[in-house]
Design an enzyme around this catalytic site. Structure first.
Site, mmCIF file in Angstrom:
data_model
loop_
_atom_site.group_PDB
_atom_site.id
_atom_site.type_symbol
_atom_site.label_atom_id
_atom_site.label_comp_id
_atom_site.label_asym_id
_atom_site.label_seq_id
_atom_site.Cartn_x
_atom_site.Cartn_y
_atom_site.Cartn_z
ATOM 1 C CE1 TYR A 112 -3.575 2.661 0.681
ATOM 2 C CE2 TYR A 112 -2.247 3.342 2.544
ATOM 3 C CZ TYR A 112 -3.300 3.569 1.689
ATOM 4 O OH TYR A 112 -4.071 4.703 1.835
ATOM 5 C CG ASP A 130 5.765 3.816 0.738
ATOM 6 O OD1 ASP A 130 6.085 4.537 1.714
ATOM 7 O OD2 ASP A 130 4.587 3.667 0.360
ATOM 8 C CE LYS A 166 0.967 4.999 8.371
ATOM 9 N NZ LYS A 166 1.031 4.340 7.082
HETATM 10 C C1 LIG Z 1 0.435 4.882 5.709
HETATM 11 C C2 LIG Z 1 1.176 4.639 4.464
HETATM 12 C C3 LIG Z 1 1.095 5.502 3.360
HETATM 13 C C4 LIG Z 1 0.136 6.668 3.323
HETATM 14 O O1 LIG Z 1 0.434 7.617 4.284
HETATM 15 P P1 LIG Z 1 -0.727 8.666 4.696
HETATM 16 O O2 LIG Z 1 -0.031 9.566 5.675
HETATM 17 O O3 LIG Z 1 -1.833 7.850 5.284
HETATM 18 O O4 LIG Z 1 -1.125 9.376 3.467
HETATM 19 C C5 LIG Z 1 1.907 5.267 2.272
HETATM 20 N N1 LIG Z 1 2.756 4.225 2.257
HETATM 21 C C6 LIG Z 1 2.861 3.373 3.290
HETATM 22 C C7 LIG Z 1 3.852 2.255 3.213
HETATM 23 C C8 LIG Z 1 2.061 3.541 4.420
HETATM 24 O O5 LIG Z 1 2.145 2.668 5.416
#
Ligand SMILES: *Cc1c(COP(=O)(O)O)cnc(C)c1O
Length: 436
Positions: free
Chosen positions: A149, A244, A272
């Site tokens: 994701y 990511d 995060k």
């Molecule tokens: C949470 C997450 C996102 C999205 O971040 P948001 O701050 O919710 O937009 C993208 N990539 C990964 C791997 C994530 O865990």
């Protein structure tokens, strides 16, 4: 031992109201508790490892706002720095020393990036990284993996079709098919599919994006060999590798998964943890790649609240704590002991359950496969067991994220006593789950 359901009267009232204001009563879908029992809990406050809901129920929290709260809730150093900075105003839309301060803390302790840019969410970091990769390589296609994701940016809301290497099919209404056609989707941990994708789309793939620690669809740990192979193929094909690290960054170690596996991606995205609980994201790379971003380069990217002083203050305080000697050793050892005790209990009882873990992340998989590396190895039926466990845990004062596809997080605030109580609650819950 059976226990009664907790009271959710106040939460239910708030939820009814919320449904008149927001689609599904929430501002992010998973909060609606669609895949677990009962009304979503409306949270009143958090302190350390504990949470309280609107009905006054107290929980030990293993969701940690979905990852950011590695120090626990309402950490004194974070709160105090935020309060100190916000006395001087909330936003200027002009540079501040605080941005330098957070960048310095990160860049001087990270071997994998030389420059970065702050944005306001993980989604925004990923969206910008993809644009940068396309602008840098002058290619359009990107390759992603089923089970990773990357936020809700259009070109990544795609899932695999049938077949080894496929164009993405949109996984959300509102994403034009031509966008999805620019995204190639393959399974994780499949060298053959990767090779074929680079053959089929030779010279066309701008970037491969991966969660090096896939933690949004279970915890699909990849081998270091596979990640090295991916690095190698990207280099050979002139394709940028994007890690990511919105979850894994500052989580599996200060340098995230890049440091953990000692693999240098071309671009890294963060979110995060980096914001200490406030909305911050970032993307970083070598100075050479980053200088393709405006105003020096031709790839446009901007943000009214980017590098916001209050958010920077939270990030600075949290990141400083993570740099204390031994921070990760202690947190990771605490998690390893916790998981190991649960595994022993599960083995003794013969339950069909595996607990996967890395750093301070864990995931309960109701399966007897000893390794799960791809999304299609997760049996959707097994989520019924998670749902039953979630209800029992909530009733025993333990808060896990409301979906069996989500991982749990241990924070520095979890005490030995918290973890002992949690293990007892887990063992009692599993007994009920597996007796039905
Ligand atoms: C949470 C997450 C996102 C999205 O971040 P948001 O701050 O919710 O937009 C993208 N990539 C990964 C791997 C994530 O865990």
């Amino acid at each position: 031992m059976q226990v009664n359901d907790i009271s959710r009267t106040k939460s239910a009232e708030l939820y009814e109201k919320a449904k008149t204001y927001f689609p599904g009563g929430v501002n992010s879908p998973v909060r609606a508790f669609r895949s677990v029992y009962g009304t979503p809990l409306f949270i009143e406050k958090g302190d350390g490892s504990h949470l309280w809901d609107a009905d006054g129920n107290e929980f030990i929290d293993f969701c940690g706002s979905w990852g950011p709260l590695i120090l626990g809730h309402n950490h004194a150093a974070v709160r105090e720095n935020v309060m100190r900075v916000m006395q001087k105003g909330m936003s200027f839309g002009a540079p501040t020393a605080l941005e330098n301060e957070l960048a310095e803390l990160i860049l001087s302790n990270n071997r994998f990036i030389e420059k970065l840019r702050f944005v306001s969410s993980g989604t925004e970091a990923v969206m910008s990284a993809i644009r940068l990769a396309r602008g840098y390589t002058k290619r359009d296609k990107i390759l992603k993996f089923e089970g990773c994701y990357h936020g809700h940016t259009d070109s990544l809301l795609v899932k695999a079709g049938s077949g080894l290497v496929t164009f993405g099919e949109t996984s959300s209404a509102g994403v034009p098919k031509p966008f999805a056609d620019e995204t190639v989707v393959i399974a994780l941990n499949d060298e053959e599919a990767l090779q074929k994708a680079f053959e089929d789309f030779s010279g066309q793939i701008a970037a491969v994006i991966i969660e090096p620690v896939p933690a949004n669809n279970g915890l699909l740990l990849q081998t270091k060999d596979y990640l090295n192979y991916l690095r190698e193929l990207c280099t050979l094909n002139g394709t940028l590798l994007i890690f990511d690290e919105v979850i894994s960054g500052f989580r599996v170690g200060f340098e995230g998964a890049a440091g953990y596996y000692d693999i240098k991606p071309d671009i890294i995205t963060y979110g995060k943890i980096i914001g200490g609980g406030l909305p911050v994201g970032a993307y970083g790379a070598s100075a050479e790649i980053m200088d393709h971003i405006s105003p020096v380069g031709s790839v446009y990217q901007a943000g009214t609240l980017s590098g916001n002083p209050v958010a920077m203050a939270a990030g600075i305080a949290q990141i400083s704590e993570l740099l204390q000697p031994g921070f990760y050793d202690k947190l990771n050892a605490k998690t390893a002991d916790f998981v190991s005790d649960i595994r022993s209990h599960v083995a003794e009882k013969g339950y069909e359950l595996e607990v996967f873990t890395i750093g301070s992340i864990f995931w309960f998989a109701f399966t007897n496969q000893v390794s799960i590396t791809r999304a299609d190895q997760i049996d959707p039926e097994s989520m019924l067991k998670f749902k039953a466990m979630h209800r029992e845990l909530i009733n025993r004062g333990i808060y896990f994220g409301p979906s069996g596809y989500e991982v749990g997080f241990i924070s520095a605030a979890h005490t030995q006593e918290d973890l002992e109580r949690t293990k007892t609650a887990i063992f009692d819950s599993l007994e009920i789950v597996f007796s039905n």
